[in-house]
Design a protein around this motif. Structure first.
Motif, PDB file in Angstrom:
ATOM      1  N   ASP A  77       6.220   8.448  10.600  1.00  0.00           N
ATOM      2  CA  ASP A  77       4.795   7.941  10.407  1.00  0.00           C
ATOM      3  C   ASP A  77       5.176   7.023   9.055  1.00  0.00           C
ATOM      4  N   THR A  78       5.414   5.864   8.878  1.00  0.00           N
ATOM      5  CA  THR A  78       6.059   5.389   7.353  1.00  0.00           C
ATOM      6  C   THR A  78       4.883   4.701   7.237  1.00  0.00           C
ATOM      7  N   ALA A  79       3.203   4.628   7.171  1.00  0.00           N
ATOM      8  CA  ALA A  79       2.530   4.459   7.096  1.00  0.00           C
ATOM      9  C   ALA A  79       1.532   4.814   6.690  1.00  0.00           C
ATOM     10  N   LEU A  80       1.194   6.651   6.384  1.00  0.00           N
ATOM     11  CA  LEU A  80       0.709   7.207   6.755  1.00  0.00           C
ATOM     12  C   LEU A  80      -0.123   7.544   5.383  1.00  0.00           C
ATOM     13  N   VAL A  81       0.604   7.130   4.179  1.00  0.00           N
ATOM     14  CA  VAL A  81      -0.409   7.354   3.199  1.00  0.00           C
ATOM     15  C   VAL A  81      -1.456   6.235   2.907  1.00  0.00           C
ATOM     16  N   THR A  82      -0.768   5.175   3.180  1.00  0.00           N
ATOM     17  CA  THR A  82      -1.088   3.670   3.185  1.00  0.00           C
ATOM     18  C   THR A  82      -2.302   3.535   4.687  1.00  0.00           C
ATOM     19  N   LYS A  83      -2.697   4.620   5.391  1.00  0.00           N
ATOM     20  CA  LYS A  83      -3.303   4.212   5.790  1.00  0.00           C
ATOM     21  C   LYS A  83      -4.908   4.973   5.405  1.00  0.00           C
ATOM     22  N   TRP A 142     -15.399  -9.232   0.840  1.00  0.00           N
ATOM     23  CA  TRP A 142     -14.175 -10.162   0.613  1.00  0.00           C
ATOM     24  C   TRP A 142     -13.755  -9.409  -0.283  1.00  0.00           C
ATOM     25  N   HIS A 143     -14.181  -8.589  -1.503  1.00  0.00           N
ATOM     26  CA  HIS A 143     -13.526  -8.223  -1.959  1.00  0.00           C
ATOM     27  C   HIS A 143     -13.004  -7.117  -1.465  1.00  0.00           C
ATOM     28  N   ILE A 144     -13.245  -6.202  -0.525  1.00  0.00           N
ATOM     29  CA  ILE A 144     -12.295  -5.095   0.160  1.00  0.00           C
ATOM     30  C   ILE A 144     -11.976  -5.875   0.958  1.00  0.00           C
ATOM     31  N   ILE A 145     -12.124  -6.580   1.889  1.00  0.00           N
ATOM     32  CA  ILE A 145     -11.579  -6.998   2.885  1.00  0.00           C
ATOM     33  C   ILE A 145      -9.795  -7.726   2.355  1.00  0.00           C
ATOM     34  N   GLY A 146     -10.149  -8.190   1.428  1.00  0.00           N
ATOM     35  CA  GLY A 146      -8.859  -9.270   0.803  1.00  0.00           C
ATOM     36  C   GLY A 146      -7.951  -8.012   0.062  1.00  0.00           C
ATOM     37  N   ASN A 147      -8.611  -6.650  -0.587  1.00  0.00           N
ATOM     38  CA  ASN A 147      -7.553  -5.832  -1.189  1.00  0.00           C
ATOM     39  C   ASN A 147      -6.691  -4.741  -0.482  1.00  0.00           C
ATOM     40  N   MET A 148      -8.001  -4.795   0.557  1.00  0.00           N
ATOM     41  CA  MET A 148      -7.172  -3.278   2.310  1.00  0.00           C
ATOM     42  C   MET A 148      -6.280  -4.382   2.642  1.00  0.00           C
ATOM     43  N   THR A 149      -6.390  -6.358   2.768  1.00  0.00           N
ATOM     44  CA  THR A 149      -5.405  -6.610   3.611  1.00  0.00           C
ATOM     45  C   THR A 149      -4.116  -6.795   2.818  1.00  0.00           C
ATOM     46  N   ALA A 150      -4.590  -6.796   1.427  1.00  0.00           N
ATOM     47  CA  ALA A 150      -3.185  -6.833   0.357  1.00  0.00           C
ATOM     48  C   ALA A 150      -2.448  -5.372   0.655  1.00  0.00           C
ATOM     49  N   LEU A 151      -3.346  -4.874   0.307  1.00  0.00           N
ATOM     50  CA  LEU A 151      -2.636  -3.013   0.556  1.00  0.00           C
ATOM     51  C   LEU A 151      -2.061  -2.543   1.185  1.00  0.00           C
ATOM     52  N   TRP A 152      -2.144  -2.810   2.488  1.00  0.00           N
ATOM     53  CA  TRP A 152      -1.215  -2.921   4.582  1.00  0.00           C
ATOM     54  C   TRP A 152       0.108  -3.417   4.247  1.00  0.00           C
ATOM     55  N   PHE A 153      -0.030  -4.896   3.794  1.00  0.00           N
ATOM     56  CA  PHE A 153       0.980  -5.664   3.562  1.00  0.00           C
ATOM     57  C   PHE A 153       1.745  -5.403   2.817  1.00  0.00           C
ATOM     58  N   LEU A 154       1.730  -4.876   1.359  1.00  0.00           N
ATOM     59  CA  LEU A 154       2.229  -4.266   0.532  1.00  0.00           C
ATOM     60  C   LEU A 154       2.829  -3.356   0.592  1.00  0.00           C
ATOM     61  N   GLY A 155       1.603  -1.844   1.070  1.00  0.00           N
ATOM     62  CA  GLY A 155       1.531  -0.663   0.611  1.00  0.00           C
ATOM     63  C   GLY A 155       2.510  -0.501   2.174  1.00  0.00           C
ATOM     64  N   ALA A 156       2.110  -0.800   3.420  1.00  0.00           N
ATOM     65  CA  ALA A 156       2.982   0.189   4.301  1.00  0.00           C
ATOM     66  C   ALA A 156       4.522  -0.206   3.949  1.00  0.00           C
ATOM     67  N   PRO A 157       4.983  -1.396   3.605  1.00  0.00           N
ATOM     68  CA  PRO A 157       7.242  -1.276   4.125  1.00  0.00           C
ATOM     69  C   PRO A 157       7.300  -0.350   2.563  1.00  0.00           C
ATOM     70  N   LEU A 158       7.047  -0.716   1.209  1.00  0.00           N
ATOM     71  CA  LEU A 158       6.810   0.202  -0.071  1.00  0.00           C
ATOM     72  C   LEU A 158       6.942   1.408  -0.230  1.00  0.00           C
ATOM     73  N   GLU A 159       6.098   2.245   0.751  1.00  0.00           N
ATOM     74  CA  GLU A 159       5.675   3.565   1.251  1.00  0.00           C
ATOM     75  C   GLU A 159       6.760   3.872   2.276  1.00  0.00           C
ATOM     76  N   ALA A 160       7.660   2.530   2.849  1.00  0.00           N
ATOM     77  CA  ALA A 160       8.588   3.189   4.461  1.00  0.00           C
ATOM     78  C   ALA A 160       9.325   3.757   2.902  1.00  0.00           C
ATOM     79  N   ALA A 161       9.982   2.552   2.223  1.00  0.00           N
ATOM     80  CA  ALA A 161      11.197   2.122   1.407  1.00  0.00           C
ATOM     81  C   ALA A 161      10.765   3.931   0.493  1.00  0.00           C
TER      82      ALA A 161
END
Length: 301
Positions: A77-83, A142-161
């Motif tokens: 699970d390469t995105a566990l920390v992001t989750k 809108w604040h948390i939705i925007g931040n969590m969306t960005a966290l998921w799309f940026l964080g998951a690939p970076l965590e995998a790397a």
């Protein structure tokens, strides 16, 4: 995926098929691999040996543990920390909806004077935890939705790397770096909160990763410019001020880029020295954050 040429200018051959020239490298061991040997991975491509390296037993398995480009152990699970980070942010958000008073002692505040005679409160009075707790707070949907969306799309690939530990270090240090710049440059009675500083740190580290992997820099540069543009265009609703904290964004971006450089620049062949550079960079950045906080505290006390 890596692209490379030898010192003579010739493209190297695949380590399994020397007669097959290739510009692709394994993201784990960095050996040249041809299109017949490369195997798709979450980030780039890997060679057959690295993909099989986790199937051994005993000391052999320990020595051949599959590792990513930054030296982190490759896991299922390469995105566990992001989750987990998304879960913590969402849980705190709903807790604050049920009990709004939860936000007050956790948001970033340099110093607040209760003019009715209450005590001074804030980072300058020793509540240093606010520098980190404020990173997990949000007020508006809108604040948390925007931040969590960005966290998921940026964080998951970076965590995998990077791997879990290195990725978490980038996130937390970026959050602290953003908070430190807010503390340094904003009025001491201005409350600030949000994960934006940490997320901008992930963006900074992603820029370093894209450069390290020799991917096209155009998409990530466009993203950085767009996010910086949004940073300086008021859209209201952040924290208690109704404004975007550009200090958190810039502080997080710079911190994430610095930590990303320390994590990704040392080559795999550096061995133990790579880990020393990586964690040494984290320590140096943390000390820099501490220095900024102490300088500002001296001004406010």
């Amino acid at each position: 995926m890596e692209s490379d040429r030898s010192d003579t200018g010739r493209v190297p051959g695949c380590y399994r098929h020397p007669d097959h020239e290739t510009g692709i490298r394994c993201t784990r061991c960095e050996r040249p691999i041809c299109t017949d040997c490369m195997i798709n991975a979450s980030v780039g491509f890997q060679c057959p040996e690295c993909v099989r390296s986790g199937s051994g037993t005993g000391h052999v398995a320990a020595a051949n543990t599959a590792r990513g480009i930054a030296g982190g152990v490759v896991v299922a699970d390469t995105a566990l920390v992001t989750k987990v980070l998304v879960g913590i942010n969402v849980a705190v958000f709903f807790a604050a909806l049920l009990a709004p008073a939860v936000l007050v002692p956790l948001e970033l505040l340099g110093r607040y004077v209760d003019y009715l005679g209450g005590p001074l409160e804030g980072v300058s009075t020793g509540q240093y935890y606010r520098l980190l707790t404020s990173v997990f707070l949000h007020e508006q949907w809108w604040h948390i939705i925007g931040n969590m969306t960005a966290l998921w799309f940026l964080g998951a690939p970076l965590e995998a790397a990077l791997g879990r530990a290195r990725y978490l270090a980038v996130y937390l240090l970026s959050g602290l770096g953003g908070s430190a710049l807010v503390y340094l440059l904003t009025p001491p009675n201005m409350p600030t909160l949000g994960a934006s500083g940490a997320i901008f740190g992930l963006l900074g580290a992603t820029v370093v990763l894209m450069r390290r992997m020799r991917y096209s820099m155009r998409p990530i540069i466009v993203m950085v410019l767009l996010m910086l543009l949004l940073t300086f265009v008021p859209i209201g609703g952040i924290g208690g001020t109704g404004e975007i904290s550009w200090q958190a964004h810039i502080g997080g971006l710079i911190t994430g880029a610095l930590v990303g450089l320390g994590m990704l620049l040392p080559p795999a062949g550096a061995g133990k020295r790579r880990a020393l550079v990586q964690w040494g960079t984290c320590a140096a950045v943390f000390l820099l954050v501490v220095a900024v906080v102490l300088v500002r505290t001296a001004e406010l006390v």
